[in-house]
Enzyme design. Structure first.
Site, PDB file in Angstrom:
ATOM      1  N   GLU A 139       8.515   4.529   7.431  1.00 33.78           N
ATOM      2  CA  GLU A 139       8.533   4.507   8.892  1.00 33.78           C
ATOM      3  C   GLU A 139       8.944   5.814   9.533  1.00 33.78           C
ATOM      4  O   GLU A 139       8.449   6.167  10.598  1.00 33.78           O
ATOM      5  CB  GLU A 139       9.415   3.343   9.348  1.00 33.78           C
ATOM      6  CG  GLU A 139       8.864   2.101   8.690  1.00 33.78           C
ATOM      7  CD  GLU A 139       9.585   0.794   8.920  1.00 33.78           C
ATOM      8  OE1 GLU A 139       9.254   0.156   9.911  1.00 33.78           O
ATOM      9  OE2 GLU A 139      10.402   0.399   8.095  1.00 33.78           O
ATOM     10  N   GLY A 155       0.807  -1.210   0.000  1.00 39.26           N
ATOM     11  CA  GLY A 155       0.000   0.000   0.000  1.00 39.26           C
ATOM     12  C   GLY A 155       0.840   1.260   0.000  1.00 39.26           C
ATOM     13  O   GLY A 155       0.320   2.372   0.103  1.00 39.26           O
ATOM     14  N   LYS A 191       3.161  12.818  -4.067  1.00 40.36           N
ATOM     15  CA  LYS A 191       1.779  12.467  -3.737  1.00 40.36           C
ATOM     16  C   LYS A 191       1.713  11.196  -2.886  1.00 40.36           C
ATOM     17  O   LYS A 191       1.115  11.190  -1.805  1.00 40.36           O
ATOM     18  CB  LYS A 191       0.978  12.286  -5.027  1.00 40.36           C
ATOM     19  CG  LYS A 191      -0.510  12.209  -4.817  1.00 40.36           C
ATOM     20  CD  LYS A 191      -1.238  12.278  -6.152  1.00 40.36           C
ATOM     21  CE  LYS A 191      -2.749  12.292  -5.931  1.00 40.36           C
ATOM     22  NZ  LYS A 191      -3.467  12.399  -7.212  1.00 40.36           N
ATOM     23  N   ARG A 212      15.864  12.004  -1.854  1.00 42.13           N
ATOM     24  CA  ARG A 212      15.053  12.355  -3.022  1.00 42.13           C
ATOM     25  C   ARG A 212      13.635  11.799  -2.849  1.00 42.13           C
ATOM     26  O   ARG A 212      13.453  10.623  -2.520  1.00 42.13           O
ATOM     27  CB  ARG A 212      15.681  11.742  -4.269  1.00 42.13           C
ATOM     28  CG  ARG A 212      14.960  12.111  -5.559  1.00 42.13           C
ATOM     29  CD  ARG A 212      15.286  11.128  -6.658  1.00 42.13           C
ATOM     30  NE  ARG A 212      16.660  11.218  -7.142  1.00 42.13           N
ATOM     31  CZ  ARG A 212      17.011  11.906  -8.233  1.00 42.13           C
ATOM     32  NH1 ARG A 212      16.112  12.535  -8.937  1.00 42.13           N
ATOM     33  NH2 ARG A 212      18.259  11.926  -8.618  1.00 42.13           N
ATOM     34  N   ILE A 213      12.649  12.640  -3.051  1.00 43.10           N
ATOM     35  CA  ILE A 213      11.257  12.192  -2.966  1.00 43.10           C
ATOM     36  C   ILE A 213      10.806  11.838  -4.385  1.00 43.10           C
ATOM     37  O   ILE A 213      10.738  12.681  -5.272  1.00 43.10           O
ATOM     38  CB  ILE A 213      10.362  13.282  -2.352  1.00 43.10           C
ATOM     39  CG1 ILE A 213      10.866  13.650  -0.940  1.00 43.10           C
ATOM     40  CG2 ILE A 213       8.903  12.828  -2.299  1.00 43.10           C
ATOM     41  CD1 ILE A 213      10.966  12.502   0.040  1.00 43.10           C
TER      42      ILE A 213
HETATM   43 MO1  MOS Z   1       7.813  -2.661   8.482  1.00 39.53          MO
HETATM   44  S1  MOS Z   1       7.478  -2.954  10.516  1.00 39.53           S
HETATM   45  O1  MOS Z   1       9.410  -3.248   8.341  1.00 39.53           O
HETATM   46  O2  MOS Z   1       6.682  -3.623   7.666  1.00 39.53           O
END
Ligand code: MOS
Length: 746
Positions: free
Chosen positions: A713, A471, A641, A636-637
């Site tokens: 993360e 996702g 979006k 770099r992005i």
């Molecule tokens: Mo992430 S906790 O490495 O799916």
């Protein structure tokens, strides 16, 4: 290959969006293969002990029930537990479902009922009588702090935290001191898609396995290991994943059960877990932390002490980096870190979004806020005074670190300079207003990944790699990178993933997919370009004879000379001239693998700074998070979006962590009590207000060729601490036990 910027860095809608909203994107439990049988998992009702008797006769007498699998009738499987080890298995012995009569934790799978329909299987499971002999169990972390030990052998890559300097000396040198204990309950990932596996029996032990996972190759590894199948026999397919957050990093037991039933019954079988059973495997571990900080008169840190004690199971040592970040985020000579585990009668914990760091940053960043008050400094100013320009933990320079920009740009956007320091000093009518901030750091990892690029005679480029997408936007950013690399429109590119017949690639996790697979897409496309040039040079076109790859570029579906753009060949024509259906190329991972063996030259990390506004009702102590600014430095992005979307999701996670999420265990039963989405609270739309995401510019030519750091993360870090700090600023109440529910504020 020089990268142009037609697609990379441009906001691009998800290429898989239409499939998802029209329902054509299929999830593991949606493959309606013919002649399907349904398995329903029976979960242990005790926490520890053994099964005395399983009365299968009344269940098997039901017409339409095919089998009840339990430890009594599973055929001989792999003898050694190493066959059960998946790619992310921690040290210890993996749990083996239906292996013996022994019960090791509450809700352990003890039987699988297989029937013609799901409803029948569920009913049959409900009348299965199992007698247990229960023994005493231990699920309370606080009672086992004295037995806690330092894990020697943890999950792959786990490094025990390293201390430096002399904490005691630094503590004495300090003029301001903070010492505090933090606690965090267990949390469960709760993705929308429940774990499920559909096994399609193709005859002769050949299986198509549609699995909910973050790593198709990881699922394949355990299936081949346990059942002795070849890779050709056990093809794992996982095209879409309805949320992972780490829960799919390890294959879950429904995979084992579905494959077992399929092989034994020689039929196609589906096993899906219920929402309640989603609480029967890994979780973010309950963790207790101790932080002590001392600063000199100018606010510079003279010592940092951070110790964490976390739960693990009796059979595996789950480890994560909770305290290591405290040795690198700030400049400090004296750092003492500790990490210990206590064994409980629970299932092994599991990585959950920003594993370790999400917990560690709460403790460190709340303690820093406390220090700001103790030292009489603004919380942002305290952080700037302790800014670390070198990773002191690894004693390495950073490949890049734009955290200072995160602090400044985030603060400016938020209006931080308007803050008055005194708790309770800001109001909106009757409501208490609190402003809090915090920051975070996360690894920028790149792993070896293989990618194939194939251009067909219609000029369509298919790029494939056996990674997964949970996702995050992987389909989209890989399509952008490939289109960029080959000078094709997005519509002329398809990215394919989630299948063990594709080139080997790591599982999706650790925020490493963009960098790992993305750079490999460029490599594969570069090789494809070389192959196309070679073929073009066989054609009758003198302009390209003797030309080197550096002298050509790819644009508008053509290959052309950099020196003279009028000299061009249509790529489609090149493939057609070859007489083959396509021209293909695959990158090599040898260099990436060698690179991993070398000691790193740089510390490579993404950073963020979060600013939060809360409004608290002084009578009811209800907390509303009215504004969040999250400034992220992640190289770099690729796609602002989908990147923004990642960080928005991270912020929502952080709010849940601060205010709602906890798996409440009743220690009399050793069982989580709130095993539903009604009782396991996560933020809903009404809880979410203004979230502003800033990507500060950060160019990094050292981290990897594309300069990508990953985003899954880092955005979550600091969020929960910033909320806690804002609540303190609003109310004067310092809550160190997460989540901060109303009862703790009243
Ligand atoms: Mo992430 S906790 O490495 O799916």
């Amino acid at each position: 290959m020089t990268l142009q910027t037609n697609y990379i860095g441009k906001p691009t809608s998800r290429v898989d969006g239409p499939a998802k909203v029209t329902g054509t994107a299929k999830y593991a439990a949606e493959y309606n293969v013919p002649n399907l049988l349904y398995g329903y998992v029976v979960s242990s009702t005790i926490t520890k002990g053994k099964i005395i008797k399983i009365d299968t006769a009344p269940v098997l007498a039901l017409p339409g029930v095919h089998q009840v699998f339990s430890h009594e009738n599973v055929p001989s499987l792999a003898l050694f537990d190493r066959s059960y080890k998946d790619m992310l298995a921690p040290g210890g012995s993996p749990f083996r479902p239906l292996h013996s009569a022994e019960i090791k934790y509450s809700q352990q799978p003890v039987a699988l009922v297989v029937a013609d329909t799901f409803e029948l299987a569920r009913y049959a499971a409900s009348i299965l009588r199992i007698e247990y002999e229960e023994v005493a169990f231990e699920t309370e972390l606080r009672k086992h702090l004295d037995d806690a030990y330092e894990p020697g052998r943890g999950k792959i890559g786990f490094q025990p935290p390293k201390s430096r300097g002399n904490f005691g000396k630094g503590w004495k040198e300090g003029v301001a001191h903070v010492e505090a204990q933090f606690s965090h309950h267990a949390q469960h990932h709760n993705p929308m898609e429940n774990f499920a596996t559909t096994v399609e029996w193709l005859g002769d032990k050949n299986l198509n396995i549609y699995d909910k996972t973050q790593g198709a190759f990881n699922s394949q590894q355990v299936v081949t290991g346990i059942f002795g199948l070849s890779k050709e026999q056990a093809r794992v397919i996982s095209k879409y994943t309805g949320g992972g957050f780490g829960s799919g990093l390890r294959p879950q037991y429904q995979l084992f059960l579905a494959v077992l039933a399929s092989l034994e019954l020689e039929r196609s079988v589906r096993v899906s877990l219920t929402r309640e059973q989603m609480f029967s495997f890994g979780h973010r571990p309950e963790t207790l932390q101790h932080v002590a900080l001392a600063t000199a008169a100018d606010g510079s840190l003279t010592s940092i002490n951070h110790v964490a004690v976390a739960e693990t199971s009796q059979f595996e040592d789950f480890t994560e980096n909770v305290v290591g970040w405290s040795g690198m985020l700030y400049d400090c000579k004296n750092v003492q870190l500790g990490y210990r585990l206590a064994k409980l009668d629970v299932y092994t914990p599991l990585d959950m979004r920003a594993p370790g760091a999400a917990l560690g940053s709460v403790a460190l960043e709340i303690a820093m806020d406390e220090m700001a008050y103790a030292a009489g400094l603004d919380p942002l100013e305290l952080r700037l005074r302790n800014y670390s320009d070198r990773d002191q933990a690894q004693d390495l320079p950073f490949s890049s670190k734009a955290l200072r920009k995160c602090y400044h740009e985030g603060a400016a956007k938020f209006g931080w300079e308007q803050r008055t320091a005194e708790p309770g000093s800001m109001r909106d009518g009757n409501l208490l207003v609190g402003w809090g901030m915090a920051g975070g750091v996360w690894d920028a990892t790149k792993l070896p990944a293989t990618v194939k690029a194939s251009l067909d005679a219609d000029g369509h480029l298919t790029v494939s790699s056996g990674t997964n997408e949970i996702g995050t936007g992987t389909y989209t950013i890989m399509t952008q990178i490939a289109a960029e690399s080959m000078g094709l429109p997005l519509e002329a590119v398809t990215f394919v993933l989630g299948d063990t017949t594709l080139p080997v690639s790591p599982l999706q996790g650790g925020s490493w997919t963009a960098a790992s697979v993305g750079n490999s897409v460029v490599e594969a496309c570069t090789k494809l370009g070389e192959a196309l040039l070679k073929q073009a040079q066989k054609m009758d076109n003198p302009a390209f004879s003797g030309v080197k790859i550096e002298e050509v570029e790819f644009a508008n579906g053509q290959m052309r000379l950099r020196a003279d753009a009028t000299q061009a060949i249509v790529l489609r024509d090149v493939v057609q001239a070859s007489g083959e259906p396509s021209i293909e190329a695959e990158n090599s991972t040898i260099m990436a693998k060698l690179e991993m063996l070398k000691p790193p030259k740089y510390s490579m990390h993404a950073h963020n700074a979060v600013f939060v506004e809360v409004k608290v009702d002084p009578d009811l102590m209800t907390v509303h998070v009215t504004r969040v600014v999250n400034a992220v430095a992640a190289g770099r992005i690729l796609n602002p979006k989908t990147a923004r979307s990642q960080v928005l999701g991270s912020v929502v996670w952080g709010l849940g962590m601060a205010l709602m999420e906890e798996s409440v265990m009743d220690h009399r039963f050793g069982r989580y009590m709130n095993k539903s989405l009604a009782e396991y609270h996560v933020p809903v739309n009404a809880d979410i207000h203004d979230i502003d995401v800033i990507f500060v510019s950060e160019e990094d030519d050292k981290v990897n060729p594309l300069g990508i750091k990953g985003l899954g993360e880092v955005g979550m870090l600091g969020v929960a601490a910033a909320v806690a700090n804002a609540i303190y600023h609003a109310t004067g109440k310092r809550v160190r036990d997460m989540p901060i529910t109303i009862d703790k504020l009243l």
